[in-house]
Design an enzyme around this catalytic site. Sequence first.
Site, PDB file in Angstrom:
ATOM      1  N   GLN A  24     -25.041  29.112-101.472  1.00 14.82           N
ATOM      2  CA  GLN A  24     -26.316  29.019-102.184  1.00 14.82           C
ATOM      3  C   GLN A  24     -26.278  29.871-103.459  1.00 14.82           C
ATOM      4  O   GLN A  24     -25.868  31.026-103.439  1.00 14.82           O
ATOM      5  CB  GLN A  24     -27.456  29.490-101.252  1.00 14.82           C
TER       6      GLN A  24
ATOM      7  N   LYS B 124     -32.331  23.256 -95.677  1.00 13.86           N
ATOM      8  CA  LYS B 124     -31.048  22.567 -95.496  1.00 13.86           C
ATOM      9  C   LYS B 124     -30.669  22.557 -94.018  1.00 13.86           C
ATOM     10  O   LYS B 124     -30.191  21.552 -93.495  1.00 13.86           O
ATOM     11  CB  LYS B 124     -29.963  23.245 -96.359  1.00 13.86           C
TER      12      LYS B 124
ATOM     13  N   ASP C 184     -21.619  20.277-102.710  1.00  8.25           N
ATOM     14  CA  ASP C 184     -22.494  20.410-103.886  1.00  8.25           C
ATOM     15  C   ASP C 184     -21.938  19.637-105.082  1.00  8.25           C
ATOM     16  O   ASP C 184     -22.654  19.414-106.056  1.00  8.25           O
ATOM     17  CB  ASP C 184     -22.559  21.884-104.316  1.00  8.25           C
TER      18      ASP C 184
HETATM   19  N1  GUN Z   1     -29.481  26.766-105.935  1.00  9.17           N
HETATM   20  C1  GUN Z   1     -30.414  25.923-106.454  1.00  9.17           C
HETATM   21  N2  GUN Z   1     -30.036  24.635-106.278  1.00  9.17           N
HETATM   22  C2  GUN Z   1     -28.845  24.672-105.628  1.00  9.17           C
HETATM   23  C3  GUN Z   1     -27.968  23.661-105.171  1.00  9.17           C
HETATM   24  O1  GUN Z   1     -28.190  22.447-105.308  1.00  9.17           O
HETATM   25  N3  GUN Z   1     -26.835  24.110-104.542  1.00  9.17           N
HETATM   26  C4  GUN Z   1     -26.549  25.424-104.386  1.00  9.17           C
HETATM   27  N4  GUN Z   1     -25.408  25.758-103.775  1.00  9.17           N
HETATM   28  N5  GUN Z   1     -27.353  26.386-104.815  1.00  9.17           N
HETATM   29  C5  GUN Z   1     -28.492  26.006-105.435  1.00  9.17           C
END
Ligand code: GUN
Length: 284
Positions: A96, A52, A119
């Site tokens: 996350q 990211k 998200d």
């Molecule tokens: N963990 C796995 N996929 C995601 C996601 O799309 N966003 C977040 N915040 N955590 C994750």
Amino acid sequence: MGKIIDGKAVSADVKARIAIETAELKKQGIEVGLAVVIVGNDPASKVYVRNKKLACEAVGFNSYEYALGEDTTEEQLLELVDKLNSDPKINGILVQLPLPKGLDDKVIINNIRPEKDVDAFHPVNVGKIMIGDYSFLPCTPAGVMELIASTGTEIEGKECVVIGRSNIVGKPMAMLLLHKSGTVTVCHSRTKNLKEVCSRADILVSAVGRAKMITADYIKEGAVVIDVGMNRDENGKLCGDVDFASCEPKASYITPVPGGVGPMTIAMLMQNTLTAAKQQNGLI
Ligand code: GUN
């Protein structure tokens, strides 16, 4: 003969568009900032967070990483979220998941300002997706929609089958397909005759989390097959839910793992962060 959908190429196109817009904003004195919070030492989460951050750099965003220890308390994490909520340099906040034991995802997500919830996990944003009035895209399902669009396949009136009913993928995926007038069936672990239901699908989206479970006998001739799974096979090699080798010849289009849905999720996160920055600067 199946045609392989190149998620890397489609995501590169999306990110290139975002980079151009970000450069335009910079000329107006507007910078885009994403805060990524990781708690604990989950190795997969560390890889996702790193990717990211790299994507932010590639499109010209400022990324702010907060790595907190395994023993972080809910109070400490909420304090950080609060600080990020009121920091004007931060347009988007991503915590996350999964969080270490003892921290409640729901409590944390509910405390992110919906305007910064890139998200689209906050109940306000989930509700907006449900009614089709949303500005933040659910990242993985929106990435799937981009991949389907890249094939030129019309969704209207098609039999769409989604396997998996998670809040992150299955449920919002069903909503997006429904908003495009697909006839949507959601399957899950208690579904009877899964194979029979799947073999009716013109568009099949699998988010089960079981290596190579979807074999050729689940696939209708000419179906579009999208594999959201991210698993390890018997040799420890990365693979999807779909047994690619047997399904590819029957599909009209199919995504590989890796290199299919994965790169799209991050591209959509960048899209949401740009949207957040534009909203917060009164541009939309
Ligand atoms: N963990 C796995 N996929 C995601 C996601 O799309 N966003 C977040 N915040 N955590 C994750």
